[in-house]
Design a protein around this motif. Structure first.
Motif, PDB file in Angstrom:
ATOM      1  N   ALA A  53       0.846  -1.206   0.000  1.00  0.00           N
ATOM      2  CA  ALA A  53       0.000   0.000   0.000  1.00  0.00           C
ATOM      3  C   ALA A  53       0.878   1.251   0.000  1.00  0.00           C
ATOM      4  O   ALA A  53       0.629   2.196  -0.766  1.00  0.00           O
ATOM      5  N   TYR A  54       1.917   1.269   0.833  1.00  0.00           N
ATOM      6  CA  TYR A  54       2.793   2.443   0.863  1.00  0.00           C
ATOM      7  C   TYR A  54       3.569   2.591  -0.444  1.00  0.00           C
ATOM      8  O   TYR A  54       3.782   3.702  -0.929  1.00  0.00           O
ATOM      9  N   CYS A  55       3.984   1.490  -1.019  1.00  0.00           N
ATOM     10  CA  CYS A  55       4.678   1.553  -2.313  1.00  0.00           C
ATOM     11  C   CYS A  55       3.767   2.210  -3.353  1.00  0.00           C
ATOM     12  O   CYS A  55       4.171   3.133  -4.070  1.00  0.00           O
ATOM     13  N   LEU A  56       2.519   1.753  -3.403  1.00  0.00           N
ATOM     14  CA  LEU A  56       1.580   2.293  -4.394  1.00  0.00           C
ATOM     15  C   LEU A  56       1.260   3.764  -4.113  1.00  0.00           C
ATOM     16  O   LEU A  56       1.216   4.583  -5.035  1.00  0.00           O
ATOM     17  N   LEU A  57       1.060   4.097  -2.832  1.00  0.00           N
ATOM     18  CA  LEU A  57       0.707   5.483  -2.507  1.00  0.00           C
ATOM     19  C   LEU A  57       1.823   6.456  -2.865  1.00  0.00           C
ATOM     20  O   LEU A  57       1.572   7.521  -3.441  1.00  0.00           O
ATOM     21  N   PHE A  58       3.059   6.093  -2.537  1.00  0.00           N
ATOM     22  CA  PHE A  58       4.172   6.997  -2.856  1.00  0.00           C
ATOM     23  C   PHE A  58       4.424   7.087  -4.370  1.00  0.00           C
ATOM     24  O   PHE A  58       5.166   7.954  -4.816  1.00  0.00           O
ATOM     25  N   SER A  59       3.827   6.177  -5.128  1.00  0.00           N
ATOM     26  CA  SER A  59       3.991   6.237  -6.590  1.00  0.00           C
ATOM     27  C   SER A  59       2.858   7.034  -7.242  1.00  0.00           C
ATOM     28  O   SER A  59       2.862   7.246  -8.450  1.00  0.00           O
ATOM     29  N   GLN A  60       1.883   7.450  -6.425  1.00  0.00           N
ATOM     30  CA  GLN A  60       0.707   8.115  -7.007  1.00  0.00           C
ATOM     31  C   GLN A  60       0.844   9.634  -7.106  1.00  0.00           C
ATOM     32  O   GLN A  60      -0.118  10.319  -7.437  1.00  0.00           O
ATOM     33  N   PHE A  61       2.021  10.161  -6.834  1.00  0.00           N
ATOM     34  CA  PHE A  61       2.220  11.608  -6.963  1.00  0.00           C
ATOM     35  C   PHE A  61       2.630  11.999  -8.382  1.00  0.00           C
ATOM     36  O   PHE A  61       2.803  13.177  -8.690  1.00  0.00           O
ATOM     37  N   LYS A  62       2.848  10.964  -9.221  1.00  0.00           N
ATOM     38  CA  LYS A  62       3.195  11.223 -10.620  1.00  0.00           C
ATOM     39  C   LYS A  62       2.463  10.211 -11.481  1.00  0.00           C
ATOM     40  O   LYS A  62       2.354   9.038 -11.084  1.00  0.00           O
ATOM     41  N   PRO A  63       1.993  10.608 -12.653  1.00  0.00           N
ATOM     42  CA  PRO A  63       1.378   9.600 -13.527  1.00  0.00           C
ATOM     43  C   PRO A  63       2.458   8.615 -13.968  1.00  0.00           C
ATOM     44  O   PRO A  63       3.555   9.021 -14.376  1.00  0.00           O
ATOM     45  N   THR A  64       2.191   7.350 -13.834  1.00  0.00           N
ATOM     46  CA  THR A  64       3.209   6.363 -14.197  1.00  0.00           C
ATOM     47  C   THR A  64       2.528   5.050 -14.561  1.00  0.00           C
ATOM     48  O   THR A  64       1.340   4.868 -14.318  1.00  0.00           O
ATOM     49  N   ASP A  65       3.284   4.152 -15.181  1.00  0.00           N
ATOM     50  CA  ASP A  65       2.768   2.848 -15.590  1.00  0.00           C
ATOM     51  C   ASP A  65       2.293   2.074 -14.352  1.00  0.00           C
ATOM     52  O   ASP A  65       3.089   1.597 -13.556  1.00  0.00           O
ATOM     53  N   ARG A  66       0.986   1.939 -14.206  1.00  0.00           N
ATOM     54  CA  ARG A  66       0.455   1.330 -12.981  1.00  0.00           C
ATOM     55  C   ARG A  66       0.787  -0.168 -12.883  1.00  0.00           C
ATOM     56  O   ARG A  66       0.976  -0.690 -11.784  1.00  0.00           O
ATOM     57  N   SER A  67       0.850  -0.865 -14.032  1.00  0.00           N
ATOM     58  CA  SER A  67       1.104  -2.308 -13.936  1.00  0.00           C
ATOM     59  C   SER A  67       2.531  -2.554 -13.446  1.00  0.00           C
ATOM     60  O   SER A  67       2.799  -3.521 -12.730  1.00  0.00           O
TER      61      SER A  67
END
Lengths: 324, 324
Positions: A53-67
């Motif tokens: 969950a923390y990995c995903l949340l910290f990646s949500q500040f920039k548009p990026t390849d979700r898969s």
């Protein structure tokens, strides 16, 4: 298989966590059916998936390849599961997440190999999906710190003079580092600067330390049925956590009782627990957990004003108030 | 600490292997002294360093940064040592390389963590020194194959209908893959083309299979003192290797004896060994080892005409004639 119901209140995260769990399940394909079954049993027993969950949340500040981010989140949870399995081997723990542990249900070789296999799956996911060697290096460093935390803990078993500083150092290794790694990889692999990623890492570390403090507090305030694993196991195994260390500092009789080590009776264990409460050990540990949580929340509030910041705040605050 | 005396006849390799061993020793620095000591004991007990040797040799066809190649060779040997430690845990083996195994000398937790720690050291060396994610990916794939070979072996324990094809599949996983990986990484990280590297990998795989066949043959022709580990342990544990499988195919009485599994007496084990020899099982396994060695030698002879080619030929041919 559905993820933990707690995620229903986090709609930005729920579908990605569900996808993370499904990806992990797809990765488990050894040439040994009992090993596959044992790993899937543990995964399906419903871990909270906090690290991904923390990995995903910290990646949500920039548009990026979700898969890609989901695969990296899966790598993190796989590493976490591997350490759980080997920890259970080492502690000879009979249950985990309310189900019998692998070495109890199957045997020791199955448990050792199952853990090794999950390390390898983590390694494969990471090397196949990370965009840079730096994330893999960071993972190696974190793994070394995690293991060193565990090893230091093993080396200080039954040490009645164990200090809160030693405890914090071990905890930032064995639990903090994985939260730190999740947060770093989430940020860095989504294309954030090294500065942003190191800041995320620090936030993750404080969250991880607070999380472990809460876990150790729950060991003094819950029963086996609620938390899905035996309570006071740590004390019997000589692993002295924050409430006990704070308690020992106030009440010398606790050390006298602990001297019996593995020969402690259930009544003596219960007396230690009562004395830890009376000496304020649980309260002091709770204050310390609040301190680490607040440090993390303060840093989170300085992140860019985006939905992920709000979710990070909500989740982190909720962790301090959990009772399981 | 000196490397194995066999390397005195390989002056092109000896100093680099010595440096590899020293680098590994420097990496062992956990916060738990018994774990450090246990790992160093095993490392200093004098493994032959064959896998790093192949890594270094396949990197000698091009001028390249030698300290990088030594670090990668150290990563390979570290991974190998990690698998040995966990295998000994799983087989509950009392000795290895003539010294008591970690779980015998210390305890089970020390052995599990020691293996985990070496996996991590491998991971760190690799991610810090490899120039490309591809080598790390290759390592992940090999580790999965190695573990799958072990897991398949575990799943077929005491299977009296085990075939030589199943054996070869398991062996190419559990032993072949690490030789294949060493050879691939040596070539690829020294700047060779993917084509050259894949060819090196294939050569390494055949060498690894031949090496394991020889190991399994020595289990029928040596005694514990010579090879530094208990003989016929595999048979007692239900791991049926090439000499035994070939023997079973000729002499049905062998299967009758094996049906007692762990309850076999020493006299019965000895009778199986005698029957395997008499049925030509050892000879057939030796022919098979020669076949894989020759396949490797043929491919080696087609490599560019450089000193490394000669050393590769000499070392590979010598492996087939070893008696330890």
């Amino acid at each position: 298989m559905q993820i933990h119901p707690m995620w229903a209140t986090y709609p930005d995260l729920q579908p990605e966590l569900q996808a993370t769990l499904e990806l992990i399940q797809q990765q488990i394909k050894t040439d040994n059916q009992p090993v596959n079954a044992a790993i899937l049993d543990l995964i399906n027993a419903g871990g909270k998936l906090l690290r991904p969950a923390y990995c995903l949340l910290f990646s949500q500040f920039k548009p990026t390849d979700r898969s890609k981010m989901i695969a990296l989140a899966a790598a993190i949870e796989t590493l976490h599961t591997a350490t759980l399995i080997h920890d259970d081997v080492i502690d000879q723990s009979p249950i985990r997440r309310g189900v019998t542990t692998i070495q109890t249900q199957f045997d020791l070789p199955t448990a050792v190999y199952a853990g090794d296999y999950l390390f390898v799956v983590c390694f494969q996911l990471l090397s196949n999906y990370a965009s840079s060697l730096r994330s893999v290096q960071q993972d190696g460093k974190s793994m070394a710190d995690i293991l060193n935390g565990e090893l230091a803990q093993m080396a200080t078993r039954y040490h009645l003079d164990m200090t809160i500083d030693q405890y914090l150092k071990q905890v930032s290794g064995k639990t903090g580092q994985l939260f730190a790694l999740s947060s770093f990889i989430g940020a860095y692999e989504s294309g954030q600067s090294l500065r942003f990623s190191r800041n995320s890492e620090k936030i993750g570390l404080n969250i991880g330390i607070a999380f472990q403090l809460l876990d150790d507090i729950l060991d003094y305030t819950s029963n086996t049925d609620t938390i899905g694993k035996p309570v006071h196991n740590d004390m019997r195994q000589g692993v002295y956590s924050a409430p006990l260390i704070f308690g020992m500092n106030q009440d010398p009789q606790i050390k006298v009782l602990l001297q019996k080590q593995t020969a402690m009776t259930d009544a003596e264990t219960a007396e230690v627990v009562a004395r830890v409460h009376a000496a304020g050990g649980v309260d002091q540990a709770r204050d310390m957990a609040a301190e680490y949580t607040n440090k993390a929340l303060k840093a989170i509030d300085k992140l860019p004003d985006m939905p992920a910041r709000q979710t990070l705040h909500q989740l982190t605050a909720a962790l301090l108030n959990r009772n399981v």
